[in-house]
Scaffold this motif. Structure first.
Motif, PDB file in Angstrom:
ATOM      1  N   HIS A  11      -3.916  -0.158  -7.786  1.00  0.00           N
ATOM      2  CA  HIS A  11      -4.399   0.758  -6.759  1.00  0.00           C
ATOM      3  C   HIS A  11      -3.736   0.368  -5.449  1.00  0.00           C
ATOM      4  O   HIS A  11      -3.145  -0.711  -5.334  1.00  0.00           O
ATOM      5  CB  HIS A  11      -5.927   0.728  -6.645  1.00  0.00           C
ATOM      6  N   VAL A  12      -3.804   1.249  -4.469  1.00  0.00           N
ATOM      7  CA  VAL A  12      -3.220   0.997  -3.159  1.00  0.00           C
ATOM      8  C   VAL A  12      -4.347   0.918  -2.156  1.00  0.00           C
ATOM      9  O   VAL A  12      -5.255   1.753  -2.164  1.00  0.00           O
ATOM     10  CB  VAL A  12      -2.226   2.117  -2.766  1.00  0.00           C
ATOM     11  N   GLU A  13      -4.270  -0.088  -1.304  1.00  0.00           N
ATOM     12  CA  GLU A  13      -5.266  -0.270  -0.252  1.00  0.00           C
ATOM     13  C   GLU A  13      -4.607  -0.913   0.950  1.00  0.00           C
ATOM     14  O   GLU A  13      -3.509  -1.466   0.845  1.00  0.00           O
ATOM     15  CB  GLU A  13      -6.431  -1.119  -0.755  1.00  0.00           C
ATOM     16  N   PRO A  14      -5.262  -0.864   2.108  1.00  0.00           N
ATOM     17  CA  PRO A  14      -4.706  -1.525   3.289  1.00  0.00           C
ATOM     18  C   PRO A  14      -4.575  -3.030   3.043  1.00  0.00           C
ATOM     19  O   PRO A  14      -5.425  -3.653   2.404  1.00  0.00           O
ATOM     20  CB  PRO A  14      -5.743  -1.239   4.380  1.00  0.00           C
ATOM     21  N   ALA A  15      -3.490  -3.597   3.552  1.00  0.00           N
ATOM     22  CA  ALA A  15      -3.273  -5.037   3.424  1.00  0.00           C
ATOM     23  C   ALA A  15      -4.286  -5.796   4.266  1.00  0.00           C
ATOM     24  O   ALA A  15      -4.818  -5.285   5.253  1.00  0.00           O
ATOM     25  CB  ALA A  15      -1.857  -5.389   3.865  1.00  0.00           C
ATOM     26  N   ARG A  16      -4.530  -7.018   3.847  1.00  0.00           N
ATOM     27  CA  ARG A  16      -5.402  -7.940   4.577  1.00  0.00           C
ATOM     28  C   ARG A  16      -4.527  -9.040   5.185  1.00  0.00           C
ATOM     29  O   ARG A  16      -3.434  -9.309   4.685  1.00  0.00           O
ATOM     30  CB  ARG A  16      -6.413  -8.579   3.631  1.00  0.00           C
ATOM     31  N   ALA A  17      -5.044  -9.719   6.197  1.00  0.00           N
ATOM     32  CA  ALA A  17      -4.297 -10.819   6.816  1.00  0.00           C
ATOM     33  C   ALA A  17      -3.898 -11.860   5.774  1.00  0.00           C
ATOM     34  O   ALA A  17      -2.803 -12.430   5.840  1.00  0.00           O
ATOM     35  CB  ALA A  17      -5.122 -11.449   7.938  1.00  0.00           C
ATOM     36  N   SER A  18      -4.748 -12.080   4.791  1.00  0.00           N
ATOM     37  CA  SER A  18      -4.465 -13.074   3.747  1.00  0.00           C
ATOM     38  C   SER A  18      -3.305 -12.658   2.834  1.00  0.00           C
ATOM     39  O   SER A  18      -2.823 -13.465   2.046  1.00  0.00           O
ATOM     40  CB  SER A  18      -5.716 -13.341   2.911  1.00  0.00           C
ATOM     41  N   ASP A  19      -2.832 -11.416   2.937  1.00  0.00           N
ATOM     42  CA  ASP A  19      -1.712 -10.933   2.126  1.00  0.00           C
ATOM     43  C   ASP A  19      -0.352 -11.256   2.738  1.00  0.00           C
ATOM     44  O   ASP A  19       0.679 -11.021   2.111  1.00  0.00           O
ATOM     45  CB  ASP A  19      -1.799  -9.413   1.938  1.00  0.00           C
ATOM     46  N   ALA A  20      -0.324 -11.800   3.952  1.00  0.00           N
ATOM     47  CA  ALA A  20       0.936 -11.989   4.680  1.00  0.00           C
ATOM     48  C   ALA A  20       1.941 -12.851   3.912  1.00  0.00           C
ATOM     49  O   ALA A  20       3.134 -12.540   3.897  1.00  0.00           O
ATOM     50  CB  ALA A  20       0.671 -12.571   6.065  1.00  0.00           C
ATOM     51  N   ASP A  21       1.488 -13.920   3.278  1.00  0.00           N
ATOM     52  CA  ASP A  21       2.412 -14.780   2.516  1.00  0.00           C
ATOM     53  C   ASP A  21       3.083 -14.015   1.387  1.00  0.00           C
ATOM     54  O   ASP A  21       4.300 -14.079   1.218  1.00  0.00           O
ATOM     55  CB  ASP A  21       1.673 -15.988   1.925  1.00  0.00           C
ATOM     56  N   THR A  22       2.294 -13.293   0.609  1.00  0.00           N
ATOM     57  CA  THR A  22       2.840 -12.550  -0.528  1.00  0.00           C
ATOM     58  C   THR A  22       3.763 -11.436  -0.066  1.00  0.00           C
ATOM     59  O   THR A  22       4.847 -11.232  -0.633  1.00  0.00           O
ATOM     60  CB  THR A  22       1.698 -11.970  -1.391  1.00  0.00           C
ATOM     61  N   VAL A  23       3.367 -10.719   0.968  1.00  0.00           N
ATOM     62  CA  VAL A  23       4.190  -9.630   1.493  1.00  0.00           C
ATOM     63  C   VAL A  23       5.522 -10.177   2.007  1.00  0.00           C
ATOM     64  O   VAL A  23       6.588  -9.609   1.738  1.00  0.00           O
ATOM     65  CB  VAL A  23       3.407  -8.851   2.575  1.00  0.00           C
TER      66      VAL A  23
END
Length: 158
Positions: A11-23
């Motif tokens: 699914h697609v959802e807004p990114a979270r601050a904790s996603d920064a490393d993976t992104v």
């Protein structure tokens, strides 16, 4: 919060601050000059640069896309899909989710730039109705020192 389901259990959802490393990791894997974790953290938490992730129920991220609002236009700043998820419709799913999210915005047109040698991306954008509106010669640096031309594309959102 909006969610969009895909055929691949993502699914697609807004990114979270904790996603920064993976992104940041996904971006670096897909582009010669990747952006840092700190840059992505600032974009994710900032105003005017929404980042969306395609992920599974455990928040394993398969891809992401980032926009920048420019009044009645919106720019697709970057999009990247994890190598193991490529050619499975994740990029298409992300783009369709962006279009749906933009329905509630003042944006009337989306712009993007893509390297002239990025055949998969050019095919995807053509499939989605984007048309070439210009180019920037020598815009993208390459590891071997030969720059690639950026194709500027646009698509009406309404």
């Amino acid at each position: 919060m909006n969610f969009w389901l895909s055929p691949a259990t993502l699914h697609v959802e807004p990114a979270r601050a904790s996603d920064a490393d993976t992104v940041a990791r996904l971006h670096a894997a897909g582009f010669y000059r990747g952006w840092t974790r700190e840059e992505f953290a600032a974009y994710i938490t900032g105003e005017g640069t929404p980042v969306y992730v395609a992920c599974d129920s455990k928040r394993n991220i398969a891809g992401f896309a980032m926009l920048r609002y420019l009044g009645e236009e919106v720019e697709l700043i970057t999009i990247a899909v994890d190598k193991k998820w490529r050619n499975k419709g994740v990029g298409l799913m992300l783009m369709r989710a962006l279009f749906e999210a933009l329905l509630m915005s003042p944006a009337k047109r989306m712009l993007l730039e893509v390297a002239d040698d990025n055949t998969p991306a050019l095919k995807l954008y053509g499939k989605l109705g984007f048309k070439k509106v210009g180019e920037r010669k020598g815009y993208y640096p390459r590891p071997d020192g030969t720059p690639a031309t950026a194709i500027v594309m646009a698509r009406d959102l309404g």
